[in-house]
Design an enzyme around this catalytic site. Structure first.
Site, PDB file in Angstrom:
ATOM      1  N   GLU A  34      -9.656 122.095  37.537  1.00 54.35           N
ATOM      2  CA  GLU A  34     -11.074 121.797  37.784  1.00 54.35           C
ATOM      3  C   GLU A  34     -12.161 122.434  36.681  1.00 54.35           C
ATOM      4  OE1 GLU A  34      -8.370 122.779  39.628  1.00 54.35           O
ATOM      5  OE2 GLU A  34      -8.858 122.033  41.759  1.00 54.35           O
ATOM      6  N   TRP A  94       3.364 123.086  40.721  1.00 60.71           N
ATOM      7  CA  TRP A  94       2.999 123.534  42.004  1.00 60.71           C
ATOM      8  C   TRP A  94       4.082 123.183  42.858  1.00 60.71           C
ATOM      9  CZ3 TRP A  94      -0.611 127.258  42.429  1.00 60.71           C
ATOM     10  CH2 TRP A  94      -1.530 127.175  41.399  1.00 60.71           C
ATOM     11  N   THR A 109      -4.646 117.215  40.415  1.00 61.47           N
ATOM     12  CA  THR A 109      -4.095 118.706  40.660  1.00 61.47           C
ATOM     13  C   THR A 109      -3.427 118.535  42.060  1.00 61.47           C
ATOM     14  OG1 THR A 109      -4.367 120.926  40.770  1.00 61.47           O
ATOM     15  CG2 THR A 109      -6.253 119.656  41.479  1.00 61.47           C
ATOM     16  N   LYS A 119       3.230 128.593  42.272  1.00 57.18           N
ATOM     17  CA  LYS A 119       3.227 128.047  40.964  1.00 57.18           C
ATOM     18  C   LYS A 119       4.645 128.525  40.116  1.00 57.18           C
ATOM     19  CE  LYS A 119      -0.097 126.356  37.840  1.00 57.18           C
ATOM     20  NZ  LYS A 119      -1.023 126.740  36.694  1.00 57.18           N
TER      21      LYS A 119
END
Ligand code: AMP
Length: 546
Positions: free
Chosen positions: A331, A446, A185, A441
């Site tokens: 996550e 991102w 991520t 975002k």
């Protein structure tokens, strides 16, 4: 006293076996780059997964190798999901939208032994292969007829590789905590961080996603994951669908083509789809312009960014589609909350109903939420007080891969700090109000505000710079650069944009530049993004329709 029940590990192999035995004839339909519409069954898919597991062995992949994939959603990627994970290896899905340097970083950090790549991304890998010396070979996901000329070293053709393999394979008996997947991520500051899923977390996520007040999946559904398979395992749908025996429909490289999505929905009997708001807007516009129905679609899981009310209402009022507004994170495998109705919420009308539809919903069973104030004191669930959202649960990561507790997102007692700010009402409905993490975002991907600020600060006319996300109808958020000029120096927005254009990716470039006399700071002298966002609350981008 211990119970006397069998101790069967929770593994993806169990889901695969169930799918193959009980739903052998269920179809998997894919748009691919090398054939217009590919169609086969679960039985075909898992037979080829066995051939693929044999191929991985023949290539010499270690028993616990990380195997990278750089691919769109289609049947070959599905085969890789199961063959890699169920043979005890780790399926490392790589986001092709990252910059080359980030892809290079994560391939090396993950220590990928092999990378499977779609035709569309061969060039991307060619550009960085020399910097990835640990990769022992590449496999292009196509057939011999479409195999490109490539400079990739030790390169194989997927179909040729499979064709030479037996279709029997003894899947190893795995401990349920064996790592199954890896997804990086970039939704935090610093280098991308790896989230290492295991079989147990993936299975628990699949069971829970299928629940009636989650995605409500059954063998009677057709599931179209528009969310890419490199984004948290397409939100777990390739596992949840097989768990219940649902038909799977993959858009391949055409996930941004509304006419293709509409054809798949109506032509293949899609009842459930999932994606970020940015992919829904063109689909709704296309349906409105052409007068096309989206039947038999009945549910659309929308998450990754806040879903606007207008989108929820357009799906409901024009197409009879229920939006399941969901919140989650890489996550969290990813599902944390889903906004599914209760008798009380369904009875709401007017403004109260609209407010309620904007909620990201209640925690799924298996995930616990709490909100805390600045002193880490837990706040009440009164729907008013706003605090930092922390989570723990059955499919929440307890550390990042190879960061050994240095990921900075876990508290000493194990709670994971999401970086989101929210309130929770007495019935458990959560509403995200802000983000503490310094990232933006845009269309589900991102952008690092800190990287943009650092680049802007390098300009000779800039005394101080801050970047915040501002609302955008198509991309949800776009970066806005706020600058304090050095005194006596002349600079216009275009100068700064062209300066940044040489330093960051084009899609990271701020949509506008605002000059201010000073930026707000906290008592400790840190830039206060919270205060800056408040000050610019009425700001609108010059061209918010672009
Ligand atoms: P990722 O790990 O890329 O899936 O991003 C997770 C982050 O996306 C969350 O921490 C939130 O900041 C944001 N996010 C995900 N879903 C939503 C949602 N429904 N509403 C608002 N923000 C969301």
């Amino acid at each position: 006293m211990q119970g006397l029940m069998m101790d069967m590990p929770l593994t993806l192999t169990m889901i695969m076996r169930h799918g193959e035995r009980s739903h052998a004839a269920r179809q998997i339909v894919s748009v691919t780059a090398d054939s217009p519409l590919h169609r086969y069954t679960y039985a075909d898919c898992f037979r080829r997964a066995r051939q693929l597991a044999n191929a991985l062995g023949a290539l010499g992949a270690s028993p616990d190798a990380r195997v990278g994939t750089l691919a769109w959603n289609d049947y070959r990627h599905m085969e890789l999901y199961y063959a890699i994970s169920c043979s005890g290896r780790v399926c490392h899905t790589i986001n092709p939208r990252l910059f080359d340097a980030q892809i290079e970083y994560i391939i090396n950090h993950a220590e990928d032994e092999f990378v499977f790549v779609d035709l569309a991304f061969v060039g991307k890998l060619e550009a960085i292969a020399a910097q990835c010396p640990g990769v022992r070979g590449y496999v292009v996901m196509t057939d011999a007829a479409h195999m490109p000329a490539t400079s990739l070293p030790n390169v194989h053709c997927y179909e040729t590789l499979l064709a030479g393999q037996r279709d029997d394979f003894e899947w190893p008996a795995l401990d349920e905590r064996t790592a199954s997947g890896l997804c990086y991520t970039s939704g935090t500051t610093g280098n991308p961080k790896g989230v290492l899923y295991n079989h147990r977390s993936a299975v628990m996520m699949a069971y829970t996603a299928a629940l009636p007040d989650a995605v409500n999946l059954s063998a009677n559904d057709g599931v179209l994951p528009i969310v890419p398979m490199f984004h948290v395992n397409a939100w777990g749908l390739p596992f949840a669908a097989v768990l219940v025996g649902a038909k799977l429909v993959f858009p391949g490289p055409r996930l941004s083509a509304p006419e293709v999505l509409a054809d798949l929905i109506t032509g293949e009997g899609v009842t459930v789809s999932a994606g970020v708001p940015t992919v829904c807007l063109p689909l709704l516009d296309y349906a409105a312009q052409t007068g096309r129905s989206l039947a038999p679609l009945s549910r659309f899981v929308i998450g990754g960014s806040a879903c606007p009310l207008s989108m929820i209402e357009a799906f409901r009022d024009r197409h009879g589609v229920k939006v399941l507004h969901a919140w989650g994170m890489t996550e969290m495998s990813p599902l944390g909350t889903v906004n599914a109705d209760t008798p009380e919420t369904a009875a709401l009308g007017g403004a109260a109903r609209s407010e309620q539809l904007l909620s990201q919903g209640r925690a799924l069973p298996g995930v616990e939420l709490k909100i805390t104030d600045e002193d880490n004191r837990e706040l009440p669930w009164d729907g008013q007080q706003v605090g930092a959202l922390k989570v723990r649960g059955l499919w929440v990561c307890r550390d990042y891969y190879r960061l050994d507790g240095q990921g900075g997102a876990h508290e000493a007692d194990g709670w994971f700090v999401t970086g989101d700010i929210c309130s929770i009402d007495p019935n458990g409905f959560m509403r995200i109000t802000d983000r503490a993490k310094d990232v933006i975002k845009s269309g589900g991907e991102w952008i690092s505000s800190i990287d943009l600020e650092n680049a802007a600060m390098g300009h000779p006319a800039v005394a101080e710079a801050a970047v915040i996300g501002v609302p955008h109808p198509k991309w949800q958020e776009r970066p806005l650069l706020v600058v304090v000029k050095k005194s006596g120096v002349a600079v216009v927005p275009a100068d700064l944009i062209s300066w940044l254009g040489e330093r960051v990716a084009k899609w990271w470039l701020p949509d506008d530049v605002v000059f201010v006399d000073e930026l707000p700071h906290t008592a400790t002298g840190k830039l206060s993004k919270l205060e800056l966002r408040k000050r610019l609350a009425d700001y609108r981008l010059p061209d918010a329709s672009a």
